[in-house]
Scaffold this motif. Structure first.
Motif: not given
Length: 151
Positions: A104-107, A132-135
């Motif tokens: 989960f890239a956003w974490m 964090s990389q939510p994109e």
């Protein structure tokens, strides 16, 4: 103010079977068993800073989800073997037939899922280093490494 999660509770169809699953297979430690209610409390981890409550419920179980913190090495190298050995099926967040952990890239966090005997969705999770990389959404660990490795 809030510093963590101390305990969570789930419903189970058979308290004795659930206690056996969570203690014998997942290694949690029995803290208290009250067959008059019927409920059991289990310590999570050796430091005893978190607890799982199991409530026996006849029918109409409300299935829940929660995650156990684990090492990255365990999730990447041992979790699937451990689950297979114990008759449990691992799956990823996308439920696309793969049993490979996903990020989960956003974490960012590495995660792998499986179900307990009552259908509660359990997760092994490890918080990864990095920003964090939510994109990026949800991606494989290999894809995460390629994007985040120094060039």
């Amino acid at each position: 103010m809030i510093e963590g999660l101390y305990e969570t509770h789930i419903q189970v169809s058979n308290l004795e079977n659930a206690v056996q699953f969570y203690t014998q297979i997942l290694g949690l430690q029995l803290a208290h068993y009250d067959d008059t209610r019927p409920i059991a409390f289990l310590w999570i981890g050796e430091n005893k800073k978190a607890m799982l409550g199991l409530w026996e419920q006849e029918g109409n179980l409300h299935k829940r989800h929660f995650a156990f913190s684990c090492s990255k090495d365990f999730i990447l190298n041992n979790a699937n073997t451990f689950l297979d050995k114990n008759g449990l099926r691992a799956y990823n967040f996308l439920k696309n037939g793969s049993n490979e952990p996903m990020v989960f890239a956003w974490m960012p966090a590495l995660a792998l899922y499986f179900d307990d005997p009552d259908g509660n969705q359990l997760e092994f999770i490890h918080i990864l280093n990095g920003k964090s990389q939510p994109e990026l959404g949800v991606l494989s660990y290999e894809e995460w490494q390629k994007i985040n490795s120094p060039h």
